[in-house]
Write a protein that holds these residues in place. Structure first.
Motif, PDB file in Angstrom:
ATOM      1  N   ILE A 254      48.797  41.027  28.088  1.00  0.00           N
ATOM      2  CA  ILE A 254      48.740  42.488  28.274  1.00  0.00           C
ATOM      3  C   ILE A 254      48.943  42.860  29.742  1.00  0.00           C
ATOM      4  O   ILE A 254      49.689  43.787  30.069  1.00  0.00           O
ATOM      5  CB  ILE A 254      47.390  43.046  27.749  1.00  0.00           C
ATOM      6  N   LEU A 255      48.302  42.130  30.634  1.00  0.00           N
ATOM      7  CA  LEU A 255      48.444  42.423  32.059  1.00  0.00           C
ATOM      8  C   LEU A 255      49.858  42.141  32.551  1.00  0.00           C
ATOM      9  O   LEU A 255      50.399  42.862  33.395  1.00  0.00           O
ATOM     10  CB  LEU A 255      47.442  41.614  32.877  1.00  0.00           C
ATOM     11  N   LYS A 256      50.492  41.115  32.002  1.00  0.00           N
ATOM     12  CA  LYS A 256      51.862  40.767  32.393  1.00  0.00           C
ATOM     13  C   LYS A 256      52.832  41.869  32.001  1.00  0.00           C
ATOM     14  O   LYS A 256      53.738  42.215  32.760  1.00  0.00           O
ATOM     15  CB  LYS A 256      52.254  39.445  31.744  1.00  0.00           C
ATOM     16  N   HIS A 257      52.644  42.450  30.814  1.00  0.00           N
ATOM     17  CA  HIS A 257      53.584  43.464  30.318  1.00  0.00           C
ATOM     18  C   HIS A 257      53.226  44.869  30.779  1.00  0.00           C
ATOM     19  O   HIS A 257      53.984  45.827  30.546  1.00  0.00           O
ATOM     20  CB  HIS A 257      53.625  43.420  28.790  1.00  0.00           C
ATOM     21  N   ASN A 258      52.077  45.017  31.420  1.00  0.00           N
ATOM     22  CA  ASN A 258      51.669  46.339  31.881  1.00  0.00           C
ATOM     23  C   ASN A 258      51.307  46.326  33.363  1.00  0.00           C
ATOM     24  O   ASN A 258      50.582  47.203  33.839  1.00  0.00           O
ATOM     25  CB  ASN A 258      50.476  46.838  31.076  1.00  0.00           C
ATOM     26  N   GLY A 259      51.791  45.309  34.067  1.00  0.00           N
ATOM     27  CA  GLY A 259      51.435  45.173  35.466  1.00  0.00           C
ATOM     28  C   GLY A 259      52.185  46.148  36.375  1.00  0.00           C
ATOM     29  O   GLY A 259      53.155  46.763  36.019  1.00  0.00           O
TER      30      GLY A 259
ATOM     31  N   ASN B 119      42.099  46.866  35.566  1.00  0.00           N
ATOM     32  CA  ASN B 119      43.314  47.320  34.883  1.00  0.00           C
ATOM     33  C   ASN B 119      43.224  47.062  33.388  1.00  0.00           C
ATOM     34  O   ASN B 119      43.607  47.916  32.576  1.00  0.00           O
ATOM     35  CB  ASN B 119      44.544  46.621  35.465  1.00  0.00           C
ATOM     36  N   PHE B 120      42.732  45.881  33.018  1.00  0.00           N
ATOM     37  CA  PHE B 120      42.629  45.561  31.587  1.00  0.00           C
ATOM     38  C   PHE B 120      41.633  46.485  30.901  1.00  0.00           C
ATOM     39  O   PHE B 120      41.900  47.003  29.807  1.00  0.00           O
ATOM     40  CB  PHE B 120      42.221  44.105  31.390  1.00  0.00           C
ATOM     41  N   ARG B 121      40.485  46.714  31.512  1.00  0.00           N
ATOM     42  CA  ARG B 121      39.504  47.640  30.936  1.00  0.00           C
ATOM     43  C   ARG B 121      40.114  49.014  30.695  1.00  0.00           C
ATOM     44  O   ARG B 121      39.960  49.604  29.612  1.00  0.00           O
ATOM     45  CB  ARG B 121      38.308  47.768  31.888  1.00  0.00           C
ATOM     46  N   ASP B 122      40.824  49.524  31.708  1.00  0.00           N
ATOM     47  CA  ASP B 122      41.379  50.874  31.607  1.00  0.00           C
ATOM     48  C   ASP B 122      42.519  50.942  30.601  1.00  0.00           C
ATOM     49  O   ASP B 122      42.674  51.960  29.900  1.00  0.00           O
ATOM     50  CB  ASP B 122      41.835  51.347  32.986  1.00  0.00           C
ATOM     51  N   LEU B 123      43.309  49.875  30.509  1.00  0.00           N
ATOM     52  CA  LEU B 123      44.397  49.838  29.524  1.00  0.00           C
ATOM     53  C   LEU B 123      43.853  49.905  28.102  1.00  0.00           C
ATOM     54  O   LEU B 123      44.350  50.673  27.264  1.00  0.00           O
ATOM     55  CB  LEU B 123      45.223  48.563  29.702  1.00  0.00           C
ATOM     56  N   ILE B 124      42.835  49.111  27.816  1.00  0.00           N
ATOM     57  CA  ILE B 124      42.263  49.090  26.465  1.00  0.00           C
ATOM     58  C   ILE B 124      41.621  50.435  26.125  1.00  0.00           C
ATOM     59  O   ILE B 124      41.777  50.957  25.025  1.00  0.00           O
ATOM     60  CB  ILE B 124      41.229  47.953  26.330  1.00  0.00           C
ATOM     61  N   ASN B 125      40.915  51.002  27.081  1.00  0.00           N
ATOM     62  CA  ASN B 125      40.216  52.258  26.819  1.00  0.00           C
ATOM     63  C   ASN B 125      41.141  53.473  26.723  1.00  0.00           C
ATOM     64  O   ASN B 125      40.737  54.526  26.237  1.00  0.00           O
ATOM     65  CB  ASN B 125      39.150  52.503  27.895  1.00  0.00           C
ATOM     66  N   SER B 126      42.386  53.314  27.175  1.00  0.00           N
ATOM     67  CA  SER B 126      43.327  54.435  27.127  1.00  0.00           C
ATOM     68  C   SER B 126      44.403  54.264  26.059  1.00  0.00           C
ATOM     69  O   SER B 126      45.257  55.137  25.891  1.00  0.00           O
ATOM     70  CB  SER B 126      43.997  54.616  28.497  1.00  0.00           C
TER      71      SER B 126
ATOM     72  N   SER C 273      41.194  42.675  45.397  1.00  0.00           N
ATOM     73  CA  SER C 273      41.672  41.310  45.161  1.00  0.00           C
ATOM     74  C   SER C 273      42.342  41.255  43.796  1.00  0.00           C
ATOM     75  O   SER C 273      42.236  42.184  42.984  1.00  0.00           O
ATOM     76  CB  SER C 273      40.500  40.329  45.203  1.00  0.00           C
ATOM     77  N   SER C 274      43.035  40.167  43.511  1.00  0.00           N
ATOM     78  CA  SER C 274      43.726  40.047  42.221  1.00  0.00           C
ATOM     79  C   SER C 274      42.727  40.067  41.069  1.00  0.00           C
ATOM     80  O   SER C 274      42.999  40.648  40.005  1.00  0.00           O
ATOM     81  CB  SER C 274      44.566  38.767  42.183  1.00  0.00           C
ATOM     82  N   PHE C 275      41.558  39.446  41.250  1.00  0.00           N
ATOM     83  CA  PHE C 275      40.543  39.454  40.201  1.00  0.00           C
ATOM     84  C   PHE C 275      40.040  40.876  39.972  1.00  0.00           C
ATOM     85  O   PHE C 275      39.906  41.335  38.831  1.00  0.00           O
ATOM     86  CB  PHE C 275      39.385  38.531  40.579  1.00  0.00           C
ATOM     87  N   TRP C 276      39.736  41.578  41.044  1.00  0.00           N
ATOM     88  CA  TRP C 276      39.276  42.968  40.963  1.00  0.00           C
ATOM     89  C   TRP C 276      40.277  43.832  40.203  1.00  0.00           C
ATOM     90  O   TRP C 276      39.931  44.552  39.264  1.00  0.00           O
ATOM     91  CB  TRP C 276      39.059  43.504  42.376  1.00  0.00           C
TER      92      TRP C 276
ATOM     93  N   PRO D 196      40.386  32.803  35.451  1.00  0.00           N
ATOM     94  CA  PRO D 196      40.474  32.843  36.917  1.00  0.00           C
ATOM     95  C   PRO D 196      39.122  33.216  37.516  1.00  0.00           C
ATOM     96  O   PRO D 196      38.478  34.161  37.078  1.00  0.00           O
ATOM     97  CB  PRO D 196      41.524  33.935  37.172  1.00  0.00           C
ATOM     98  N   MET D 197      38.708  32.473  38.523  1.00  0.00           N
ATOM     99  CA  MET D 197      37.367  32.660  39.079  1.00  0.00           C
ATOM    100  C   MET D 197      37.342  33.771  40.124  1.00  0.00           C
ATOM    101  O   MET D 197      38.248  33.878  40.945  1.00  0.00           O
ATOM    102  CB  MET D 197      36.888  31.362  39.724  1.00  0.00           C
ATOM    103  N   PRO D 198      36.285  34.576  40.101  1.00  0.00           N
ATOM    104  CA  PRO D 198      36.019  35.467  41.237  1.00  0.00           C
ATOM    105  C   PRO D 198      35.470  34.626  42.385  1.00  0.00           C
ATOM    106  O   PRO D 198      35.386  33.394  42.284  1.00  0.00           O
ATOM    107  CB  PRO D 198      34.961  36.414  40.671  1.00  0.00           C
ATOM    108  N   LEU D 199      35.045  35.262  43.472  1.00  0.00           N
ATOM    109  CA  LEU D 199      34.450  34.508  44.574  1.00  0.00           C
ATOM    110  C   LEU D 199      33.116  33.905  44.155  1.00  0.00           C
ATOM    111  O   LEU D 199      32.806  32.764  44.487  1.00  0.00           O
ATOM    112  CB  LEU D 199      34.269  35.416  45.794  1.00  0.00           C
ATOM    113  N   PHE D 200      32.319  34.682  43.401  1.00  0.00           N
ATOM    114  CA  PHE D 200      31.039  34.190  42.906  1.00  0.00           C
ATOM    115  C   PHE D 200      30.820  34.705  41.487  1.00  0.00           C
ATOM    116  O   PHE D 200      31.203  35.829  41.159  1.00  0.00           O
ATOM    117  CB  PHE D 200      29.876  34.657  43.801  1.00  0.00           C
ATOM    118  N   TYR D 201      30.201  33.864  40.678  1.00  0.00           N
ATOM    119  CA  TYR D 201      29.905  34.217  39.290  1.00  0.00           C
ATOM    120  C   TYR D 201      28.454  33.858  39.027  1.00  0.00           C
ATOM    121  O   TYR D 201      28.041  32.719  39.234  1.00  0.00           O
ATOM    122  CB  TYR D 201      30.856  33.462  38.357  1.00  0.00           C
ATOM    123  N   LEU D 202      27.672  34.847  38.589  1.00  0.00           N
ATOM    124  CA  LEU D 202      26.255  34.625  38.317  1.00  0.00           C
ATOM    125  C   LEU D 202      25.910  35.183  36.942  1.00  0.00           C
ATOM    126  O   LEU D 202      26.632  36.010  36.389  1.00  0.00           O
ATOM    127  CB  LEU D 202      25.380  35.303  39.375  1.00  0.00           C
TER     128      LEU D 202
END
Length: 348
Positions: A343-348, A302-309, A294-297, A269-275
């Motif tokens: 992971i996001l679907k089951h931990n949303g 959320n995924f970063r924090d889930l993995i790190n915790s 936003s949904s991308f944000w 899924p694309m953010p508004l801009f990707y560089l």
């Protein structure tokens, strides 16, 4: 280091850029007696810069265009180089980009790109010599033009040059800009184990971003696998920039487009801009711009924090990445995206 500004004779025209053995017919040097032929600046002054170090050609006529604008571009690059060890600028009038990057506390690499392809690359043995060559060459150019035309049009540039002269009086060479991970951290051809350098690189790049972003209310986050100590990663630091509105995101993109390559080649899924920040084809940083909340944000944080915790999720993610990357890059991207979505679907 030899530096010469060449100016085009105002009355000379050519359909194709002349060959090297005919340049003297169309161009003259800035400190020659023919400077009085330039009697107004209007949009700018046509010409190019020749820069040589021993037998190495650093800049030449391939950057022919508005030579006054090219000098300003080089000065802006030097300003960043002194502080960060990296400077980049897009020359919109000729659709080319100059990138100057520290390779060590001595050497630099200057790269010219067009459409994200390298058209010229030169290695410079001394950071300090290059910086002084740009400052001295631009000082001669703008000083001579001001004297000849009796104009104050370049007074701000001359003030900028004088400021840089002050900054380099106590200049210390800047360390290598990008720290590629040590070979003993290598997992396979694609992935590396976690390196403490990832966080240092993010902190350095955040400072770089903060120095060029003019939009208020911006939040900069470190995301992706280089934030995860238990997960192997490609040697690319991912950075998320959050803005208050989509219009603010456009303003941030405008701030960044000189220093980063814009791309739409993102496997998800694309953010508004990707560089990306890179010297093709080596990518050092991915930069994503989106609006806060936003949904991308939300998804990437959320995924970063889930993995790190969650040690178990981190273990599963790491094993999947290594297994898939041993098959192919395409399979790696496919399985990684599927894992993240699940992971996001089951931990949303």
């Amino acid at each position: 280091m030899e530096v010469i500004s060449y100016l085009k004779y105002p009355d000379k025209k050519f359909d194709r850029f002349p060959p090297e053995n005919e340049l003297g017919t169309f161009f003259f040097e800035i400190d020659s007696d023919e400077l009085p032929l330039i009697n107004d600046i209007r949009v700018g002054i046509r010409g190019f810069i020749l820069m040589k170090c021993d037998n190495t050609l650093i800049l030449n006529s391939q950057l022919y265009g508005w030579v006054d604008a090219l000098w300003i571009t080089l000065l802006e690059i030097v300003e960043k180089l002194i502080k960060f060890g990296y400077g980049s600028k897009l020359i919109g009038s000729i659709n080319k980009r100059i990138i100057v990057e520290s390779l060590s506390e001595n050497a630099l690499c200057l790269t010219v790109t067009a459409n994200q392809e390298i058209t010229h690359r030169a290695f410079i043995p001394s950071q300090e010599e290059f910086i002084h060559a740009v400052i001295d060459g631009s000082s001669l150019f703008f000083g001579r033009i001001k004297e000849q035309l009796r104009t104050d049009s370049y007074d701000d540039v001359i003030q900028f040059i004088n400021c840089l002269k002050g900054n380099v009086k106590n200049f210390s060479p800047v360390e290598k800009y990008y720290h590629y991970p040590q070979s003993n951290l290598k997992v396979n051809d694609l992935l590396y184990n976690y390196s403490a350098d990832w966080m240092k690189m993010f902190d350095k790049e955040r400072e770089y971003l903060e120095s060029i972003i003019t939009e208020p209310g911006v939040v900069i986050q470190h995301i992706g696998s280089t934030t995860m100590q238990a997960v192997s990663s490609r040697p690319i630091v991912d950075i998320l920039i959050g803005t208050q509105t989509s219009l603010s995101a456009e303003m941030v993109y405008d701030d960044l487009k000189h220093d980063y390559f814009s791309t739409e080649d993102f496997p998800g899924p694309m953010p508004l801009f990707y560089l990306t920040k890179a010297t093709p084809k080596e990518v050092y940083y991915n930069v994503f711009i989106t609006t806060i909340n936003s949904s991308f944000w939300e998804s990437v944080l959320n995924f970063r924090d889930l993995i790190n915790s969650n040690d178990q999720l981190a273990k599963q993610f790491n094993e999947m990445k290594i297994s898939a990357s041993n098959i192919s890059y395409a399979e790696y991207q496919k399985q990684k995206n599927q894992f993240i979505t699940s992971i996001l679907k089951h931990n949303g």
